[in-house]
Design a protein around this motif. Structure first.
Motif, mmCIF file in Angstrom:
data_model
loop_
_atom_site.group_PDB
_atom_site.id
_atom_site.type_symbol
_atom_site.label_atom_id
_atom_site.label_comp_id
_atom_site.label_asym_id
_atom_site.label_seq_id
_atom_site.Cartn_x
_atom_site.Cartn_y
_atom_site.Cartn_z
ATOM 1 N N ARG A 18 0.810 -1.225 0.000
ATOM 2 C CA ARG A 18 0.000 0.000 0.000
ATOM 3 C C ARG A 18 0.838 1.267 0.000
ATOM 4 O O ARG A 18 0.277 2.359 -0.084
ATOM 5 C CB ARG A 18 -0.916 0.012 1.229
ATOM 6 C CG ARG A 18 -1.997 -1.042 1.241
ATOM 7 C CD ARG A 18 -3.102 -0.669 2.221
ATOM 8 N NE ARG A 18 -2.551 -0.304 3.516
ATOM 9 C CZ ARG A 18 -2.368 -1.140 4.528
ATOM 10 N NH1 ARG A 18 -2.660 -2.419 4.366
ATOM 11 N NH2 ARG A 18 -1.883 -0.728 5.680
ATOM 12 N N PRO A 20 2.661 4.519 -0.927
ATOM 13 C CA PRO A 20 2.516 5.403 -2.088
ATOM 14 C C PRO A 20 3.823 5.564 -2.854
ATOM 15 O O PRO A 20 4.896 5.160 -2.386
ATOM 16 C CB PRO A 20 2.060 6.729 -1.462
ATOM 17 C CG PRO A 20 2.545 6.674 -0.056
ATOM 18 C CD PRO A 20 2.517 5.240 0.346
ATOM 19 N N LEU A 21 3.740 6.159 -4.012
ATOM 20 C CA LEU A 21 4.827 6.159 -4.985
ATOM 21 C C LEU A 21 6.104 6.821 -4.487
ATOM 22 O O LEU A 21 7.197 6.257 -4.594
ATOM 23 C CB LEU A 21 4.343 6.851 -6.268
ATOM 24 C CG LEU A 21 5.348 6.934 -7.407
ATOM 25 C CD1 LEU A 21 5.762 5.537 -7.860
ATOM 26 C CD2 LEU A 21 4.753 7.719 -8.573
ATOM 27 N N ARG A 24 7.862 4.781 -1.793
ATOM 28 C CA ARG A 24 8.507 3.620 -2.405
ATOM 29 C C ARG A 24 9.817 4.019 -3.076
ATOM 30 O O ARG A 24 10.842 3.325 -2.945
ATOM 31 C CB ARG A 24 7.584 2.994 -3.456
ATOM 32 C CG ARG A 24 6.392 2.256 -2.892
ATOM 33 C CD ARG A 24 5.421 1.919 -4.015
ATOM 34 N NE ARG A 24 4.294 1.151 -3.515
ATOM 35 C CZ ARG A 24 4.108 -0.146 -3.737
ATOM 36 N NH1 ARG A 24 4.985 -0.829 -4.447
ATOM 37 N NH2 ARG A 24 3.061 -0.762 -3.254
ATOM 38 N N GLU A 88 5.254 7.901 4.417
ATOM 39 C CA GLU A 88 3.980 7.416 3.864
ATOM 40 C C GLU A 88 2.821 8.283 4.323
ATOM 41 O O GLU A 88 1.926 8.621 3.549
ATOM 42 C CB GLU A 88 3.782 5.958 4.290
ATOM 43 C CG GLU A 88 2.514 5.321 3.750
ATOM 44 C CD GLU A 88 1.329 5.493 4.689
ATOM 45 O OE1 GLU A 88 0.183 5.466 4.198
ATOM 46 O OE2 GLU A 88 1.564 5.665 5.898
ATOM 47 N N SER A 92 0.536 10.655 1.876
ATOM 48 C CA SER A 92 -0.902 10.398 1.836
ATOM 49 C C SER A 92 -1.692 11.660 2.157
ATOM 50 O O SER A 92 -2.820 11.829 1.691
ATOM 51 C CB SER A 92 -1.266 9.282 2.825
ATOM 52 O OG SER A 92 -0.668 8.063 2.458
ATOM 53 N N HIS A 226 0.147 3.747 -7.612
ATOM 54 C CA HIS A 226 0.376 4.219 -6.247
ATOM 55 C C HIS A 226 0.617 5.726 -6.166
ATOM 56 O O HIS A 226 1.101 6.221 -5.146
ATOM 57 C CB HIS A 226 1.543 3.473 -5.596
ATOM 58 C CG HIS A 226 1.424 1.989 -5.664
ATOM 59 N ND1 HIS A 226 0.517 1.267 -4.911
ATOM 60 C CD2 HIS A 226 2.084 1.070 -6.432
ATOM 61 C CE1 HIS A 226 0.635 -0.011 -5.195
ATOM 62 N NE2 HIS A 226 1.566 -0.159 -6.111
#
Length: 263
Positions: A18, A20-21, A24, A88, A92, A226
């Motif tokens: 899960r 997000p881009l 990651r 993260e 978000s 993502h």
């Protein structure tokens, strides 16, 4: 008795999928740079670390590269574990493009410049720093200010400790437990986090109208898995929730832990 192994494995896997881009990408870059740093042909740490007396027009890239470079495997691992939930949450809340602009802009350059000024101009020293915990302590500073607005004190016995001091205590604890860590670097991160939490850095963020234009023009939401759009973020930008009756609410704070910045 609950299946701890199954719980931890499944939850960790689900959480990783899960992410997000931008988060990651940062984790991947940190891991890749650690792998590159293993070889001895090219000294990656010497190239990308923040070394105050080696900052010039041609080496200004160090101001942005030093959070991505680490000393060793454990330094890398601990910083990834500490940074991932914080990053993260930030992405978000604010979106992928805003995270990219802020973390490769003012949220990295400001603590780096502050460190250089204090290290060279005040302490007359030249200690090298590197590591993503500069971001961790910065985000802890943001969290501390937000928490202070809703819960000003921690009650410990008969003492009332202001919640905004929590990151400062953590910097001292980290400095005591990890002597090679940079106390000054961590304090610079906390200081900029305080400024962000208080709202003084809002003007440095990219305008939402421009972000929408870029996202629509490039169809980023459709092309990038993502990706977090400026219109899909969990909360409002900079701590303000959408309103229905003319009022506003304060955004819940970030949560997380910290690790060392450098030697």
């Amino acid at each position: 008795m609950p299946n701890i192994q199954g719980f931890s494995t499944l939850r960790a896997r689900s959480y990783a999928f899960r992410l997000p881009l931008f988060t990651r990408a940062m984790v991947l870059i940190i891991v890749l740079l650690w792998i590159v740093g293993i070889q001895s042909v090219w000294n990656l740490r010497q190239w990308g670390a923040l070394i105050p007396d080696q900052i010039s027009f041609t080496t200004a890239y160090r101001i942005n590269t030093f959070p991505l470079i680490h000393l060793n495997f454990f330094h890398t691992l601990f910083n990834i574990l500490a940074l991932t939930p914080l990053m993260e949450r930030f992405e978000s809340e604010y979106g992928t493009l805003t995270s990219l602009a802020m973390f490769f802009g003012p949220l990295t350059t400001l603590p780096a410049v502050l460190y250089i000024i204090l290290e060279r101009g005040v302490l007359r020293s030249n200690n090298t720093v590197m590591g993503a915990s500069i971001w961790v302590f910065l985000l802890l500073g943001v969290e501390a200010i937000r928490t202070y607005k809703t819960n000003p004190y921690l009650v410990i016995g008969t003492y009332h400790v202001p919640t905004w001091t929590t990151p400062l205590v953590l910097t001292l604890v980290t400095a005591a437990l990890v002597p090679s860590s940079s106390l000054l670097g961590h304090l610079c991160g906390v200081g900029v986090g305080y400024l962000f939490g208080l709202g003084y850095l809002k003007f440095l963020a990219p305008p939402e109208k421009a972000l929408r234009w870029v996202e629509g023009r490039l169809n980023l939401l459709g092309r990038l898995p993502h990706y977090v759009s400026v219109d899909q973020k969990t909360y409002g930008r900079f701590g303000v929730l959408p309103t229905t009756g003319g009022g506003s609410s304060t955004l819940p704070g970030l949560v997380g832990s910290s690790q060392r910045l450098g030697p």
